[in-house]
Design a protein around this motif. Structure first.
Motif, PDB file in Angstrom:
ATOM      1  N   ALA A 212     126.991  12.257  62.154  1.00 23.26           N
ATOM      2  CA  ALA A 212     127.236  13.590  61.606  1.00 23.26           C
ATOM      3  C   ALA A 212     125.943  14.205  61.092  1.00 23.26           C
ATOM      4  O   ALA A 212     125.688  15.403  61.277  1.00 23.26           O
ATOM      5  N   GLU A 213     125.103  13.408  60.445  1.00 22.59           N
ATOM      6  CA  GLU A 213     123.843  13.935  59.941  1.00 22.59           C
ATOM      7  C   GLU A 213     122.910  14.340  61.079  1.00 22.59           C
ATOM      8  O   GLU A 213     122.157  15.313  60.956  1.00 22.59           O
ATOM      9  N   LYS A 214     122.941  13.634  62.180  1.00 25.38           N
ATOM     10  CA  LYS A 214     122.132  14.030  63.330  1.00 25.38           C
ATOM     11  C   LYS A 214     122.493  15.433  63.810  1.00 25.38           C
ATOM     12  O   LYS A 214     121.650  16.171  64.325  1.00 25.38           O
ATOM     13  N   ARG A 215     123.744  15.811  63.635  1.00 29.76           N
ATOM     14  CA  ARG A 215     124.206  17.120  64.101  1.00 29.76           C
ATOM     15  C   ARG A 215     123.964  18.220  63.079  1.00 29.76           C
ATOM     16  O   ARG A 215     123.821  19.392  63.470  1.00 29.76           O
ATOM     17  N   GLN A 216     123.904  17.889  61.795  1.00 29.91           N
ATOM     18  CA  GLN A 216     123.942  18.948  60.785  1.00 29.91           C
ATOM     19  C   GLN A 216     122.789  18.932  59.788  1.00 29.91           C
ATOM     20  O   GLN A 216     122.549  19.946  59.112  1.00 29.91           O
ATOM     21  N   ASN A 217     122.085  17.828  59.658  1.00 27.24           N
ATOM     22  CA  ASN A 217     121.050  17.752  58.627  1.00 27.24           C
ATOM     23  C   ASN A 217     119.758  18.394  59.126  1.00 27.24           C
ATOM     24  O   ASN A 217     119.220  17.977  60.159  1.00 27.24           O
ATOM     25  N   PRO A 218     119.233  19.391  58.436  1.00 31.18           N
ATOM     26  CA  PRO A 218     118.008  20.045  58.908  1.00 31.18           C
ATOM     27  C   PRO A 218     116.843  19.088  59.129  1.00 31.18           C
ATOM     28  O   PRO A 218     115.999  19.341  60.001  1.00 31.18           O
ATOM     29  N   ALA A 219     116.785  17.997  58.357  1.00 27.01           N
ATOM     30  CA  ALA A 219     115.702  17.027  58.547  1.00 27.01           C
ATOM     31  C   ALA A 219     115.786  16.341  59.902  1.00 27.01           C
ATOM     32  O   ALA A 219     114.799  15.784  60.387  1.00 27.01           O
ATOM     33  N   LEU A 220     116.968  16.414  60.521  1.00 29.12           N
ATOM     34  CA  LEU A 220     117.171  15.771  61.820  1.00 29.12           C
ATOM     35  C   LEU A 220     117.370  16.769  62.949  1.00 29.12           C
ATOM     36  O   LEU A 220     117.439  16.378  64.112  1.00 29.12           O
ATOM     37  N   THR A 221     117.457  18.058  62.607  1.00 32.96           N
ATOM     38  CA  THR A 221     117.673  19.071  63.644  1.00 32.96           C
ATOM     39  C   THR A 221     116.488  20.028  63.781  1.00 32.96           C
ATOM     40  O   THR A 221     116.379  20.734  64.787  1.00 32.96           O
ATOM     41  N   GLN A 222     115.606  20.073  62.789  1.00 33.92           N
ATOM     42  CA  GLN A 222     114.469  20.991  62.832  1.00 33.92           C
ATOM     43  C   GLN A 222     113.173  20.229  63.127  1.00 33.92           C
ATOM     44  O   GLN A 222     113.071  19.033  62.863  1.00 33.92           O
ATOM     45  N   ASP A 223     112.175  20.950  63.625  1.00 37.37           N
ATOM     46  CA  ASP A 223     110.865  20.321  63.777  1.00 37.37           C
ATOM     47  C   ASP A 223     110.234  20.166  62.396  1.00 37.37           C
ATOM     48  O   ASP A 223     110.620  20.832  61.422  1.00 37.37           O
TER      49      ASP A 223
END
Length: 465
Positions: A212-223
Protein backbone atom coordinates in the motif's frame (compact mmCIF):
# COMPACT_ATOMS: atom_id res chain seq x y z
CA UNK A 1 3.31 -20.26 9.24
CA UNK A 2 2.01 -19.29 12.67
CA UNK A 3 1.60 -15.54 12.46
CA UNK A 4 2.57 -13.63 15.61
CA UNK A 5 -0.09 -11.60 17.35
CA UNK A 6 0.67 -7.88 17.10
CA UNK A 7 -1.10 -5.59 19.57
CA UNK A 8 -0.77 -1.79 19.15
CA UNK A 9 -0.67 0.24 22.35
CA UNK A 10 -2.14 3.63 21.53
CA UNK A 11 -1.07 6.96 23.00
CA UNK A 12 -3.34 9.25 20.97
CA UNK A 13 -2.59 12.46 22.86
CA UNK A 14 1.04 12.24 21.73
CA UNK A 15 0.20 10.71 18.35
CA UNK A 16 2.23 7.56 18.98
CA UNK A 17 1.95 3.79 19.12
CA UNK A 18 3.95 1.17 20.98
CA UNK A 19 3.64 -2.50 20.12
CA UNK A 20 3.52 -5.87 21.83
CA UNK A 21 4.05 -8.88 19.55
CA UNK A 22 3.88 -12.46 20.79
CA UNK A 23 3.66 -16.08 19.73
CA UNK A 24 1.38 -17.17 22.56
CA UNK A 25 4.19 -17.72 25.04
CA UNK A 26 6.82 -15.00 24.73
CA UNK A 27 6.62 -11.41 23.58
CA UNK A 28 8.64 -8.47 22.34
CA UNK A 29 7.79 -4.82 22.94
CA UNK A 30 8.76 -1.98 20.60
CA UNK A 31 9.07 1.70 21.61
CA UNK A 32 7.18 1.54 24.92
CA UNK A 33 5.90 4.70 26.55
CA UNK A 34 7.13 5.51 30.03
CA UNK A 35 4.00 4.35 31.88
CA UNK A 36 4.97 0.69 31.64
CA UNK A 37 2.20 -0.59 33.91
CA UNK A 38 -0.18 -0.76 30.97
CA UNK A 39 2.36 -2.78 28.94
CA UNK A 40 2.85 -5.23 31.79
CA UNK A 41 -0.91 -5.51 32.21
CA UNK A 42 -1.34 -6.21 28.49
CA UNK A 43 1.28 -8.95 28.59
CA UNK A 44 -0.45 -10.50 31.59
CA UNK A 45 -3.80 -10.30 29.80
CA UNK A 46 -2.34 -12.25 26.87
CA UNK A 47 -0.56 -14.68 29.16
CA UNK A 48 2.89 -14.01 27.69
CA UNK A 49 6.35 -13.24 29.06
CA UNK A 50 8.25 -10.25 27.71
CA UNK A 51 11.76 -11.36 26.73
CA UNK A 52 12.94 -8.48 24.53
CA UNK A 53 12.38 -4.73 24.37
CA UNK A 54 13.44 -2.79 21.26
CA UNK A 55 13.97 0.94 20.63
CA UNK A 56 13.81 2.13 17.05
CA UNK A 57 15.59 5.35 18.02
CA UNK A 58 16.38 7.78 20.82
CA UNK A 59 13.01 9.49 20.91
CA UNK A 60 12.45 13.22 20.67
CA UNK A 61 8.77 13.42 21.59
CA UNK A 62 8.48 11.35 24.77
CA UNK A 63 10.50 9.68 27.49
CA UNK A 64 10.81 5.97 26.88
CA UNK A 65 9.74 3.23 29.23
CA UNK A 66 12.11 0.81 27.54
CA UNK A 67 14.80 0.59 30.21
CA UNK A 68 12.33 0.41 33.08
CA UNK A 69 10.23 -2.19 31.27
CA UNK A 70 13.25 -4.37 30.48
CA UNK A 71 14.30 -4.27 34.12
CA UNK A 72 10.80 -4.99 35.40
CA UNK A 73 10.29 -7.91 33.00
CA UNK A 74 13.84 -9.28 33.15
CA UNK A 75 14.08 -8.73 29.39
CA UNK A 76 16.93 -7.78 27.09
CA UNK A 77 16.94 -4.11 26.09
CA UNK A 78 17.97 -3.63 22.46
CA UNK A 79 19.25 -0.14 21.60
CA UNK A 80 21.47 0.72 18.65
CA UNK A 81 25.07 0.13 19.66
CA UNK A 82 26.05 3.42 18.00
CA UNK A 83 23.85 5.45 20.36
CA UNK A 84 25.68 7.09 23.25
CA UNK A 85 23.71 6.11 26.34
CA UNK A 86 24.39 6.06 30.07
CA UNK A 87 22.99 2.60 30.77
CA UNK A 88 23.72 -1.01 29.95
CA UNK A 89 21.86 -2.35 26.91
CA UNK A 90 22.06 -5.16 24.41
CA UNK A 91 23.66 -3.32 21.49
CA UNK A 92 22.08 -4.03 18.14
CA UNK A 93 23.02 -3.03 14.60
CA UNK A 94 21.95 -3.37 10.99
CA UNK A 95 21.46 -7.02 10.03
CA UNK A 96 21.48 -8.41 13.56
CA UNK A 97 18.84 -11.06 14.22
CA UNK A 98 17.30 -11.71 17.63
CA UNK A 99 15.91 -15.23 17.93
CA UNK A 100 12.94 -14.64 20.21
CA UNK A 101 11.53 -18.15 20.01
CA UNK A 102 11.57 -21.12 17.59
CA UNK A 103 8.72 -19.49 15.67
CA UNK A 104 9.48 -15.76 15.91
CA UNK A 105 12.51 -13.55 15.41
CA UNK A 106 13.36 -9.88 14.88
CA UNK A 107 15.82 -8.51 12.30
CA UNK A 108 17.32 -5.02 12.57
CA UNK A 109 17.35 -2.80 9.47
CA UNK A 110 19.27 0.48 9.47
CA UNK A 111 16.87 3.25 8.44
CA UNK A 112 18.53 6.60 9.20
CA UNK A 113 16.57 9.75 8.48
CA UNK A 114 14.56 10.60 11.57
CA UNK A 115 17.86 10.20 13.45
CA UNK A 116 21.24 9.05 12.20
CA UNK A 117 21.08 5.79 14.17
CA UNK A 118 17.43 4.91 13.53
CA UNK A 119 16.63 1.21 13.20
CA UNK A 120 13.52 -0.53 11.92
CA UNK A 121 12.75 -4.09 12.98
CA UNK A 122 11.34 -6.76 10.68
CA UNK A 123 9.18 -9.22 12.59
CA UNK A 124 9.68 -12.64 11.03
CA UNK A 125 7.69 -15.81 11.60
CA UNK A 126 8.75 -19.40 10.96
CA UNK A 127 7.34 -20.83 7.75
CA UNK A 128 5.84 -24.34 7.74
CA UNK A 129 8.46 -27.06 7.36
CA UNK A 130 6.71 -28.24 4.20
CA UNK A 131 7.01 -24.83 2.60
CA UNK A 132 9.29 -24.46 -0.39
CA UNK A 133 10.59 -21.28 1.27
CA UNK A 134 11.00 -22.92 4.67
CA UNK A 135 12.68 -20.60 7.12
CA UNK A 136 11.49 -17.24 8.37
CA UNK A 137 9.26 -14.85 6.48
CA UNK A 138 8.62 -11.17 7.31
CA UNK A 139 5.08 -10.47 8.48
CA UNK A 140 5.56 -6.87 9.53
CA UNK A 141 8.10 -4.15 10.15
CA UNK A 142 8.26 -1.79 13.11
CA UNK A 143 9.27 1.41 11.38
CA UNK A 144 9.42 3.88 14.29
CA UNK A 145 9.95 7.29 12.71
CA UNK A 146 10.99 6.02 9.29
CA UNK A 147 8.21 4.90 6.92
CA UNK A 148 4.84 6.10 8.22
CA UNK A 149 1.35 5.80 6.76
CA UNK A 150 1.58 7.98 3.66
CA UNK A 151 4.52 9.96 5.03
CA UNK A 152 7.82 9.67 6.89
CA UNK A 153 9.26 10.90 10.16
CA UNK A 154 10.58 14.45 10.06
CA UNK A 155 14.32 14.91 9.47
CA UNK A 156 14.92 18.20 11.32
CA UNK A 157 14.74 17.31 15.01
CA UNK A 158 18.50 17.01 15.46
CA UNK A 159 19.09 20.57 14.34
CA UNK A 160 19.15 22.55 11.12
CA UNK A 161 22.76 21.62 10.41
CA UNK A 162 21.81 17.95 10.04
CA UNK A 163 18.51 18.29 8.18
CA UNK A 164 19.96 18.15 4.66
CA UNK A 165 21.77 14.87 5.29
CA UNK A 166 18.91 13.32 7.23
CA UNK A 167 16.22 14.09 4.65
CA UNK A 168 18.21 12.29 1.97
CA UNK A 169 18.84 9.39 4.36
CA UNK A 170 15.11 9.22 5.04
CA UNK A 171 14.28 8.90 1.36
CA UNK A 172 16.83 6.09 0.92
CA UNK A 173 15.58 4.32 4.05
CA UNK A 174 11.99 4.30 2.85
CA UNK A 175 13.17 2.84 -0.45
CA UNK A 176 15.22 0.20 1.33
CA UNK A 177 12.23 -1.01 3.31
CA UNK A 178 10.11 -1.13 0.17
CA UNK A 179 12.80 -3.08 -1.68
CA UNK A 180 13.63 -5.60 1.04
CA UNK A 181 10.22 -6.46 2.44
CA UNK A 182 7.27 -8.21 0.77
CA UNK A 183 4.22 -6.22 -0.22
CA UNK A 184 2.09 -8.07 2.32
CA UNK A 185 4.27 -7.07 5.28
CA UNK A 186 2.44 -4.80 7.73
CA UNK A 187 3.89 -1.34 8.28
CA UNK A 188 3.92 -0.66 12.03
CA UNK A 189 5.12 2.90 12.75
CA UNK A 190 5.54 4.54 16.14
CA UNK A 191 4.72 8.06 14.93
CA UNK A 192 2.13 9.44 12.58
CA UNK A 193 -1.18 9.49 14.48
CA UNK A 194 -1.08 13.18 15.25
CA UNK A 195 2.55 13.25 16.35
CA UNK A 196 4.61 16.31 15.49
CA UNK A 197 7.40 13.85 14.62
CA UNK A 198 5.67 13.27 11.29
CA UNK A 199 6.77 15.07 8.12
CA UNK A 200 3.72 15.31 5.90
CA UNK A 201 0.18 14.17 6.48
CA UNK A 202 -0.53 10.60 7.51
CA UNK A 203 -4.26 11.11 7.02
CA UNK A 204 -6.60 8.99 9.07
CA UNK A 205 -5.06 5.64 8.22
CA UNK A 206 -4.87 3.11 11.03
CA UNK A 207 -3.15 0.28 9.14
CA UNK A 208 -1.03 -0.23 6.05
CA UNK A 209 1.32 -2.58 4.24
CA UNK A 210 4.49 -2.21 2.23
CA UNK A 211 2.46 -2.74 -0.94
CA UNK A 212 0.00 0.00 0.00
CA UNK A 213 2.83 2.41 0.79
CA UNK A 214 4.42 1.72 -2.58
CA UNK A 215 1.21 3.00 -4.17
CA UNK A 216 0.53 6.01 -1.96
CA UNK A 217 3.58 7.19 -0.02
CA UNK A 218 5.28 10.16 -1.70
CA UNK A 219 8.68 8.86 -0.55
CA UNK A 220 8.03 5.83 -2.75
CA UNK A 221 6.17 7.47 -5.63
CA UNK A 222 8.15 10.69 -6.21
CA UNK A 223 11.71 11.24 -7.40
CA UNK A 224 14.17 12.19 -4.70
CA UNK A 225 14.62 15.84 -5.66
CA UNK A 226 10.92 16.61 -5.63
CA UNK A 227 10.28 14.63 -2.45
CA UNK A 228 13.11 16.34 -0.58
CA UNK A 229 11.90 19.78 -1.68
CA UNK A 230 8.30 19.04 -0.69
CA UNK A 231 9.33 17.56 2.65
CA UNK A 232 11.55 20.49 3.61
CA UNK A 233 8.91 23.00 2.52
CA UNK A 234 6.30 21.27 4.68
CA UNK A 235 8.27 21.24 7.92
CA UNK A 236 6.51 23.19 10.66
CA UNK A 237 7.09 24.08 14.30
CA UNK A 238 7.34 21.30 16.85
CA UNK A 239 6.81 21.35 20.64
CA UNK A 240 9.42 23.12 22.73
CA UNK A 241 9.65 20.28 25.23
CA UNK A 242 11.22 18.05 22.56
CA UNK A 243 14.61 19.54 23.43
CA UNK A 244 14.49 17.73 26.79
CA UNK A 245 13.48 14.30 25.51
CA UNK A 246 16.58 13.02 23.72
CA UNK A 247 18.95 13.81 26.62
CA UNK A 248 16.50 12.19 29.03
CA UNK A 249 16.25 9.08 26.91
CA UNK A 250 20.01 8.82 26.58
CA UNK A 251 20.27 8.91 30.36
CA UNK A 252 17.74 6.09 30.74
CA UNK A 253 14.48 7.18 32.38
CA UNK A 254 13.31 5.33 35.48
CA UNK A 255 9.75 4.12 35.90
CA UNK A 256 7.49 7.04 36.83
CA UNK A 257 6.03 7.70 40.26
CA UNK A 258 2.28 8.01 39.82
CA UNK A 259 1.51 8.66 43.48
CA UNK A 260 -1.38 11.18 43.64
CA UNK A 261 -0.21 14.76 44.22
CA UNK A 262 -0.76 16.62 47.49
CA UNK A 263 -4.17 18.27 47.81
CA UNK A 264 -4.15 22.05 47.48
CA UNK A 265 -6.74 24.14 49.36
CA UNK A 266 -8.23 27.51 48.42
CA UNK A 267 -5.56 29.60 50.10
CA UNK A 268 -2.76 27.55 48.58
CA UNK A 269 -4.23 27.89 45.10
CA UNK A 270 -4.66 31.64 45.53
CA UNK A 271 -1.05 32.00 46.68
CA UNK A 272 0.27 29.98 43.76
CA UNK A 273 -1.68 31.99 41.21
CA UNK A 274 -0.48 35.23 42.81
CA UNK A 275 3.11 33.94 42.66
CA UNK A 276 2.84 33.34 38.92
CA UNK A 277 2.86 29.55 39.17
CA UNK A 278 0.83 27.53 36.70
CA UNK A 279 -2.54 26.35 37.95
CA UNK A 280 -4.15 24.41 35.11
CA UNK A 281 -7.83 23.55 34.83
CA UNK A 282 -8.22 20.16 33.12
CA UNK A 283 -11.95 20.42 32.51
CA UNK A 284 -13.53 20.81 29.10
CA UNK A 285 -13.49 24.26 27.54
CA UNK A 286 -17.27 24.42 27.95
CA UNK A 287 -17.03 23.82 31.69
CA UNK A 288 -14.13 26.25 32.03
CA UNK A 289 -16.03 28.99 30.21
CA UNK A 290 -19.05 28.53 32.47
CA UNK A 291 -17.02 29.19 35.61
CA UNK A 292 -13.36 29.01 36.63
CA UNK A 293 -10.88 30.33 39.15
CA UNK A 294 -9.56 33.64 37.86
CA UNK A 295 -5.93 33.37 36.83
CA UNK A 296 -6.04 29.69 35.95
CA UNK A 297 -5.29 28.32 32.50
CA UNK A 298 -7.47 25.87 30.62
CA UNK A 299 -5.68 22.95 28.97
CA UNK A 300 -8.38 20.31 28.72
CA UNK A 301 -7.58 16.67 29.29
CA UNK A 302 -9.96 15.93 26.40
CA UNK A 303 -7.43 17.11 23.78
CA UNK A 304 -3.69 16.89 23.14
CA UNK A 305 -3.10 17.86 26.74
CA UNK A 306 0.54 16.86 27.26
CA UNK A 307 1.62 18.15 23.86
CA UNK A 308 0.26 21.66 24.36
CA UNK A 309 0.98 21.99 28.06
CA UNK A 310 4.52 20.74 27.50
CA UNK A 311 4.89 23.12 24.56
CA UNK A 312 3.76 26.17 26.52
CA UNK A 313 4.95 25.82 30.10
CA UNK A 314 8.39 27.20 30.96
CA UNK A 315 10.30 24.04 31.82
CA UNK A 316 10.52 23.55 35.58
CA UNK A 317 7.64 25.88 36.46
CA UNK A 318 5.65 24.58 39.48
CA UNK A 319 2.40 23.04 38.24
CA UNK A 320 -0.89 22.47 40.05
CA UNK A 321 -3.82 20.67 38.43
CA UNK A 322 -7.56 21.21 38.87
CA UNK A 323 -10.01 18.51 37.81
CA UNK A 324 -13.53 17.25 38.15
CA UNK A 325 -12.37 14.02 39.76
CA UNK A 326 -9.22 12.34 41.13
CA UNK A 327 -9.36 10.09 38.04
CA UNK A 328 -9.09 13.12 35.77
CA UNK A 329 -6.03 14.35 37.65
CA UNK A 330 -4.51 10.86 37.53
CA UNK A 331 -5.00 10.75 33.76
CA UNK A 332 -3.26 14.10 33.38
CA UNK A 333 -0.43 12.99 35.66
CA UNK A 334 0.08 9.92 33.50
CA UNK A 335 0.18 12.09 30.39
CA UNK A 336 2.75 14.41 31.95
CA UNK A 337 5.24 11.77 33.10
CA UNK A 338 5.42 10.61 29.48
CA UNK A 339 7.14 13.91 28.64
CA UNK A 340 9.21 14.15 31.80
CA UNK A 341 7.04 16.39 33.99
CA UNK A 342 7.36 14.18 37.05
CA UNK A 343 6.64 16.50 39.96
CA UNK A 344 3.31 18.20 40.57
CA UNK A 345 3.07 20.92 43.20
CA UNK A 346 -0.45 19.76 44.01
CA UNK A 347 -3.98 19.21 42.79
CA UNK A 348 -7.59 19.89 43.69
CA UNK A 349 -10.76 18.20 42.54
CA UNK A 350 -14.44 19.00 42.64
CA UNK A 351 -16.00 22.24 41.40
CA UNK A 352 -14.60 25.76 40.93
CA UNK A 353 -16.59 27.01 43.91
CA UNK A 354 -14.50 24.65 46.07
CA UNK A 355 -11.23 26.10 44.76
CA UNK A 356 -11.58 29.83 45.47
CA UNK A 357 -13.04 32.37 47.87
CA UNK A 358 -13.51 34.87 45.05
CA UNK A 359 -16.16 35.25 42.39
CA UNK A 360 -15.69 32.89 39.49
CA UNK A 361 -14.41 34.05 36.14
CA UNK A 362 -16.49 33.52 33.04
CA UNK A 363 -15.41 33.19 29.42
CA UNK A 364 -17.69 34.08 26.54
CA UNK A 365 -17.93 31.48 23.80
CA UNK A 366 -19.12 31.95 20.23
CA UNK A 367 -19.11 30.51 16.72
CA UNK A 368 -17.89 32.01 13.45
CA UNK A 369 -21.40 33.14 12.52
CA UNK A 370 -21.44 35.25 15.69
CA UNK A 371 -18.12 36.80 14.71
CA UNK A 372 -19.47 37.65 11.26
CA UNK A 373 -22.43 39.45 12.84
CA UNK A 374 -20.35 41.30 15.41
CA UNK A 375 -17.97 42.69 12.79
CA UNK A 376 -20.92 44.44 11.16
CA UNK A 377 -21.57 46.41 14.36
CA UNK A 378 -18.25 47.13 16.06
CA UNK A 379 -14.51 46.69 15.53
CA UNK A 380 -13.00 43.65 17.22
CA UNK A 381 -9.59 42.03 17.13
CA UNK A 382 -9.54 38.62 15.46
CA UNK A 383 -6.66 36.57 16.88
CA UNK A 384 -5.79 33.39 14.98
CA UNK A 385 -3.64 31.09 17.15
CA UNK A 386 -3.11 28.36 14.55
CA UNK A 387 0.38 27.61 13.33
CA UNK A 388 1.80 29.86 10.62
CA UNK A 389 1.40 27.19 7.95
CA UNK A 390 -2.31 26.87 8.74
CA UNK A 391 -2.74 30.64 8.65
CA UNK A 392 -0.91 30.92 5.32
CA UNK A 393 -3.19 28.29 3.78
CA UNK A 394 -6.37 30.19 4.71
CA UNK A 395 -7.27 32.92 7.16
CA UNK A 396 -9.87 35.54 7.96
CA UNK A 397 -8.99 38.86 6.37
CA UNK A 398 -7.57 41.24 8.93
CA UNK A 399 -6.83 38.54 11.48
CA UNK A 400 -3.69 38.74 13.60
CA UNK A 401 -1.71 35.49 13.64
CA UNK A 402 0.19 34.62 16.80
CA UNK A 403 0.57 30.83 16.99
CA UNK A 404 -0.45 29.43 20.35
CA UNK A 405 3.05 28.18 21.11
CA UNK A 406 4.37 31.75 20.68
CA UNK A 407 1.59 33.54 22.55
CA UNK A 408 3.24 33.77 25.97
CA UNK A 409 6.31 35.42 24.49
CA UNK A 410 4.33 37.71 22.19
CA UNK A 411 1.28 38.54 24.26
CA UNK A 412 2.17 42.23 24.21
CA UNK A 413 1.62 42.12 20.43
CA UNK A 414 -2.08 41.35 20.84
CA UNK A 415 -3.85 44.57 19.83
CA UNK A 416 -5.83 46.39 22.49
CA UNK A 417 -9.57 45.95 22.52
CA UNK A 418 -12.07 43.15 22.45
CA UNK A 419 -10.31 39.99 21.23
CA UNK A 420 -12.06 37.13 19.44
CA UNK A 421 -9.65 34.21 19.40
CA UNK A 422 -9.96 31.15 17.17
CA UNK A 423 -8.01 28.10 16.01
CA UNK A 424 -9.05 25.17 13.83
CA UNK A 425 -11.61 23.63 16.15
CA UNK A 426 -11.74 25.37 19.53
CA UNK A 427 -9.25 23.52 21.75
CA UNK A 428 -6.27 25.83 21.19
CA UNK A 429 -8.55 28.88 21.20
CA UNK A 430 -9.70 28.05 24.72
CA UNK A 431 -6.09 27.74 25.92
CA UNK A 432 -5.25 31.10 24.36
CA UNK A 433 -8.40 32.73 25.68
CA UNK A 434 -7.58 31.56 29.21
CA UNK A 435 -4.08 33.08 28.88
CA UNK A 436 -5.57 36.41 27.81
CA UNK A 437 -8.38 36.34 30.37
CA UNK A 438 -5.84 35.75 33.15
CA UNK A 439 -4.23 39.05 32.09
CA UNK A 440 -7.55 40.91 32.16
CA UNK A 441 -8.04 41.07 28.39
CA UNK A 442 -11.69 41.11 27.24
CA UNK A 443 -11.82 37.94 25.16
CA UNK A 444 -14.29 35.71 23.34
CA UNK A 445 -13.33 32.11 22.51
CA UNK A 446 -14.57 30.93 19.12
CA UNK A 447 -15.47 27.27 19.60
CA UNK A 448 -16.12 26.23 16.03
CA UNK A 449 -14.62 24.49 12.99
CA UNK A 450 -12.64 26.92 10.83
CA UNK A 451 -12.68 24.73 7.73
CA UNK A 452 -16.42 24.05 7.91
CA UNK A 453 -17.86 27.34 9.10
CA UNK A 454 -15.53 30.33 8.68
CA UNK A 455 -16.31 30.91 5.00
CA UNK A 456 -19.85 29.57 5.26
CA UNK A 457 -20.62 32.18 7.93
CA UNK A 458 -19.87 34.97 5.48
CA UNK A 459 -16.50 35.97 6.88
CA UNK A 460 -13.98 37.12 4.24
CA UNK A 461 -11.38 34.33 4.06
CA UNK A 462 -8.14 34.63 2.11
CA UNK A 463 -6.69 31.37 0.77
CA UNK A 464 -3.31 30.53 -0.65
CA UNK A 465 -3.14 30.60 -4.43
Amino acid sequence: MRTPVIVPIETPTLGDRSYLAHDGAVAVVVDPQRDIDRVLALAAEHGVRITDVFETHIHNDYLTGGLALARAAGAKYHVNGADEVAFDRSPIADGDVVEVSPTMRVRAIATPGHTFTHLSYALEAAAPAASVAAGFEPVGVFTGGSLLFGATGRPDLLGHEHTHDLVHHQYASARRLADELPDAAHVLPTHGFGSFCSAGSTGGATASTIGAEKRQNPALTQDEERWVADTLAGLDAYPAYYVHMSPGNSDGPAAPDLTPPVEADKDTLAARIAAGEWVVDLRTRTAFAAGHVTGTLNVGIDGQFATYLGWLIPWGTPLTLLGDTPEQVAEAQRELVRIGIDHLAGAATGTPEQWTRDALGRLERAVFADLAQVRHHRPVVVLDVRRSSEFDAAHIEGAVNIPLHELLGRVEEVPAGEVWVHCAGGYRASIAASVLAARGTPVVAVDDSFDEHATASGLPVTTAA
